[in-house]
Design an enzyme around this catalytic site. Sequence first.
Site, PDB file in Angstrom:
ATOM      1  N   LYS A  22      34.293  11.158   5.450  1.00 19.87           N
ATOM      2  CA  LYS A  22      34.082  12.551   5.837  1.00 19.87           C
ATOM      3  C   LYS A  22      35.044  13.030   6.917  1.00 19.87           C
ATOM      4  O   LYS A  22      35.324  14.212   7.011  1.00 19.87           O
ATOM      5  CB  LYS A  22      32.616  12.814   6.211  1.00 19.87           C
ATOM      6  CG  LYS A  22      32.040  11.965   7.317  1.00 19.87           C
ATOM      7  CD  LYS A  22      30.603  12.397   7.583  1.00 19.87           C
ATOM      8  CE  LYS A  22      29.646  11.244   7.684  1.00 19.87           C
ATOM      9  NZ  LYS A  22      29.896  10.260   8.734  1.00 19.87           N
ATOM     10  N   LYS A  57      40.729   4.027  12.876  1.00 23.31           N
ATOM     11  CA  LYS A  57      40.678   5.356  13.515  1.00 23.31           C
ATOM     12  C   LYS A  57      41.650   5.449  14.678  1.00 23.31           C
ATOM     13  O   LYS A  57      42.300   6.474  14.861  1.00 23.31           O
ATOM     14  CB  LYS A  57      39.251   5.664  13.972  1.00 23.31           C
ATOM     15  CG  LYS A  57      38.336   5.875  12.770  1.00 23.31           C
ATOM     16  CD  LYS A  57      36.998   6.457  13.138  1.00 23.31           C
ATOM     17  CE  LYS A  57      36.085   6.379  11.955  1.00 23.31           C
ATOM     18  NZ  LYS A  57      35.690   7.455  11.247  1.00 23.31           N
ATOM     19  N   LYS A 114      39.146   4.692   1.219  1.00 23.04           N
ATOM     20  CA  LYS A 114      37.722   5.014   1.172  1.00 23.04           C
ATOM     21  C   LYS A 114      37.504   6.532   1.232  1.00 23.04           C
ATOM     22  O   LYS A 114      38.230   7.224   1.943  1.00 23.04           O
ATOM     23  CB  LYS A 114      37.033   4.363   2.379  1.00 23.04           C
ATOM     24  CG  LYS A 114      35.525   4.377   2.323  1.00 23.04           C
ATOM     25  CD  LYS A 114      34.903   3.957   3.654  1.00 23.04           C
ATOM     26  CE  LYS A 114      34.808   5.097   4.626  1.00 23.04           C
ATOM     27  NZ  LYS A 114      33.724   5.034   5.608  1.00 23.04           N
TER      28      LYS A 114
HETATM   29  N1  AQP Z   1      33.027   5.933   0.745  1.00 30.07           N
HETATM   30  C1  AQP Z   1      31.843   5.407   0.968  1.00 30.07           C
HETATM   31  N2  AQP Z   1      31.229   4.691  -0.004  1.00 30.07           N
HETATM   32  C2  AQP Z   1      29.993   4.154   0.205  1.00 30.07           C
HETATM   33  N3  AQP Z   1      29.318   4.288   1.378  1.00 30.07           N
HETATM   34  C3  AQP Z   1      29.886   5.006   2.354  1.00 30.07           C
HETATM   35  N4  AQP Z   1      29.485   5.331   3.599  1.00 30.07           N
HETATM   36  C4  AQP Z   1      30.444   6.073   4.176  1.00 30.07           C
HETATM   37  N5  AQP Z   1      31.477   6.249   3.349  1.00 30.07           N
HETATM   38  C5  AQP Z   1      31.172   5.598   2.203  1.00 30.07           C
HETATM   39  C6  AQP Z   1      28.220   4.951   4.158  1.00 30.07           C
HETATM   40  O1  AQP Z   1      27.572   6.136   4.615  1.00 30.07           O
HETATM   41  C7  AQP Z   1      26.779   5.798   5.744  1.00 30.07           C
HETATM   42  C8  AQP Z   1      26.991   6.793   6.843  1.00 30.07           C
HETATM   43  O2  AQP Z   1      28.267   6.636   7.348  1.00 30.07           O
HETATM   44  P1  AQP Z   1      28.566   7.001   8.848  1.00 30.07           P
HETATM   45  O3  AQP Z   1      28.161   8.373   9.120  1.00 30.07           O
HETATM   46  O4  AQP Z   1      28.019   5.980   9.766  1.00 30.07           O
HETATM   47  O5  AQP Z   1      30.102   6.918   8.929  1.00 30.07           O
HETATM   48  P2  AQP Z   1      31.130   6.016   8.223  1.00 30.07           P
HETATM   49  O6  AQP Z   1      30.601   4.737   7.750  1.00 30.07           O
HETATM   50  O7  AQP Z   1      32.300   5.897   9.127  1.00 30.07           O
HETATM   51  O8  AQP Z   1      31.427   6.979   7.016  1.00 30.07           O
HETATM   52  P3  AQP Z   1      32.518   8.072   6.903  1.00 30.07           P
HETATM   53  O9  AQP Z   1      32.074   9.081   5.886  1.00 30.07           O
HETATM   54  O10 AQP Z   1      33.823   7.414   6.694  1.00 30.07           O
HETATM   55  O11 AQP Z   1      32.491   8.796   8.308  1.00 30.07           O
HETATM   56  P4  AQP Z   1      33.610   8.974   9.345  1.00 30.07           P
HETATM   57  O12 AQP Z   1      34.707   9.590   8.567  1.00 30.07           O
HETATM   58  O13 AQP Z   1      33.039   9.835  10.373  1.00 30.07           O
HETATM   59  O14 AQP Z   1      33.986   7.633   9.901  1.00 30.07           O
HETATM   60  C9  AQP Z   1      27.119   4.373   6.133  1.00 30.07           C
HETATM   61  O15 AQP Z   1      26.100   3.508   5.652  1.00 30.07           O
HETATM   62  C10 AQP Z   1      28.400   4.123   5.429  1.00 30.07           C
HETATM   63  O16 AQP Z   1      28.618   2.760   5.134  1.00 30.07           O
END
Ligand code: AQP
Length: 330
Positions: free
Chosen positions: A198, A111, A195
């Site tokens: 969001k 990030k 990956k």
């Molecule tokens: N692509 C993915 N495949 C499987 N699991 C995923 N998770 C996120 N992306 C995938 C899992 O979703 C949970 C919530 O995630 P988070 O809100 O803590 O944020 P993150 O892990 O950083 O997921 P994002 O969607 O990529 O969010 P941003 O973009 O805000 O950083 C976690 O259990 C995560 O592993």
Amino acid sequence: MKRSLSGIKPTGNLTLGNYIGALRNFKNYQDDYENFIFVADLHALTLPIDPTFLRSNTKDIVAFYLAAGLDKDKTTIFLQSDVSAHSELNSILINYLYMGELSRMTQFKDKSSKLNHEAIGVGLFAYPVLMCCDILLYNADVVPVGEDQKQHVELARDLVHRFNTRYNKEIFVMPEAISPKVGARIMSLSDPTRKMSKSDPRGDIFLKDEPNIIRKKIMSAVTDTDTDIYYDPEHKPGISNLLQIYSALSDIDIKEAEMRFKDMHQYGEFKKIVAETVLKEIVPFQERYKSFLNNETINDVLNTGKYRASKIANKTLTKVKKTVGLYVHE
Ligand code: AQP
């Protein structure tokens, strides 16, 4: 009873990755564990976010939790910002982690690499400390997460070891990350080497997408020029990602999914089946989400959760304060 804890940051619209890697599995812990599921809203402030979106996305996530089968009588569903012990413990535990450790966190590196160095927020850097607090306040035994969050749980484990050893007492329980066998890392449909995320929504399927949009996105997912359908993330990342989505939502392993498509040799047909599998699960989920998305339901769930979570979190916080030598008085 052992405890399970997990959460989701309301940083963007939830994706199929969040659903398969995390959300879909949360209900599996509510019968055999004391289950805590929260919206990590303080974490959403680590990068700039529109306040109106943050508020509405927070409500969405609570409705998604209910739609995913969480029952407020079995699972404590709460907002991180509703339990002040998270921020208070953060002020204490931030002194027990090192700059070197935090700089090595993959998510921080990813990030922050997209930002101008001078504009990297301290909160983004220190985010894993707050995540340690989220876990340790509830003395969670297990933390169901997707692959990308495992490193942060590892950090929490190091911190538990360090803290308990320093004070020669078992103050915190050692947490363990658990991920689904299939679907712990769903990839972007437009670039399957990245990956699905969001906050970087290229190639995402969103949980609120209309069915025809979901179908379209899957039909135009990037694949290779071959015609064979088998799992090989290195050489066939697009097909492997679709196979992963299919097997996770069909509750079968990758081998069995490969068997089902071994004679197909037509990516178009395969994509159609994947799209129908996704829609079969997501359309009823969307209906349930809509039925839960009203202020009365959301506020009732969050009030109950806040009360239950605060009670446990405050107890841990008091124990920690006493342990480190802060003067606790009645
Ligand atoms: N692509 C993915 N495949 C499987 N699991 C995923 N998770 C996120 N992306 C995938 C899992 O979703 C949970 C919530 O995630 P988070 O809100 O803590 O944020 P993150 O892990 O950083 O997921 P994002 O969607 O990529 O969010 P941003 O973009 O805000 O950083 C976690 O259990 C995560 O592993």
